[in-house]
Scaffold this motif. Sequence first.
Motif, short mmCIF file in Angstrom:
data_model
loop_
_atom_site.label_atom_id
_atom_site.label_comp_id
_atom_site.label_asym_id
_atom_site.label_seq_id
_atom_site.Cartn_x
_atom_site.Cartn_y
_atom_site.Cartn_z
N ARG A 193 0.87 -1.01 0.05
CA ARG A 193 0.00 -0.08 0.13
C ARG A 193 0.89 1.39 -0.14
NH1 ARG A 193 -3.43 -2.42 4.36
NH2 ARG A 193 -1.90 -1.27 5.74
N GLU A 194 1.94 1.25 0.94
CA GLU A 194 2.97 2.39 0.82
C GLU A 194 3.37 2.66 -0.66
OE1 GLU A 194 4.27 5.63 2.85
OE2 GLU A 194 2.96 4.19 3.38
N ARG A 195 3.97 1.54 -1.23
CA ARG A 195 4.63 1.71 -2.42
C ARG A 195 3.38 2.30 -3.55
NH1 ARG A 195 6.62 -3.38 -1.68
NH2 ARG A 195 5.05 -4.26 -2.83
N GLU A 196 2.12 1.75 -3.66
CA GLU A 196 1.34 2.22 -4.38
C GLU A 196 0.74 3.78 -4.10
OE1 GLU A 196 -1.86 -0.56 -3.89
OE2 GLU A 196 -1.01 -2.10 -5.13
N ARG A 197 0.81 4.05 -2.84
CA ARG A 197 0.45 5.51 -2.33
C ARG A 197 1.41 6.48 -3.02
NH1 ARG A 197 2.18 9.16 1.05
NH2 ARG A 197 3.68 7.73 2.15
N LEU A 198 2.86 6.11 -2.90
CA LEU A 198 3.99 6.86 -3.23
C LEU A 198 3.72 6.91 -5.07
CD1 LEU A 198 7.22 5.80 -0.93
CD2 LEU A 198 5.57 7.83 -1.03
N LYS A 199 3.76 5.74 -5.39
CA LYS A 199 3.64 5.89 -7.05
C LYS A 199 2.31 6.68 -7.48
CE LYS A 199 3.21 2.75 -10.87
NZ LYS A 199 2.95 1.33 -11.14
N ALA A 200 1.26 6.62 -6.81
CA ALA A 200 0.13 7.75 -7.14
C ALA A 200 0.26 9.09 -6.86
CB ALA A 200 -1.14 7.19 -6.34
N GLU A 201 1.01 9.35 -5.80
CA GLU A 201 1.60 10.74 -5.47
C GLU A 201 2.36 11.19 -6.46
OE1 GLU A 201 4.27 12.09 -1.96
OE2 GLU A 201 2.43 11.21 -1.31
#
Length: 52
Positions: free
Chosen positions: A12-20
């Motif tokens: 989830r953290e990787r996906e959040r950073l990618k979306a940001e």
Amino acid sequence: MAAKPNYSFERRERERLKAEKKAKRLADKKRGADTSADPSSDASETPPQGDE
């Protein structure tokens, strides 16, 4: 003893950073498109002023 890995949190953290990062790129791209679409700031479309 090592801590148990929390794979779901890490994902989830990787996906959040990618979306940001993607949102920032889109905002920069949109800002760039807005400035280039403004005809008053584009000097290449105005004819040169010369002695004719």
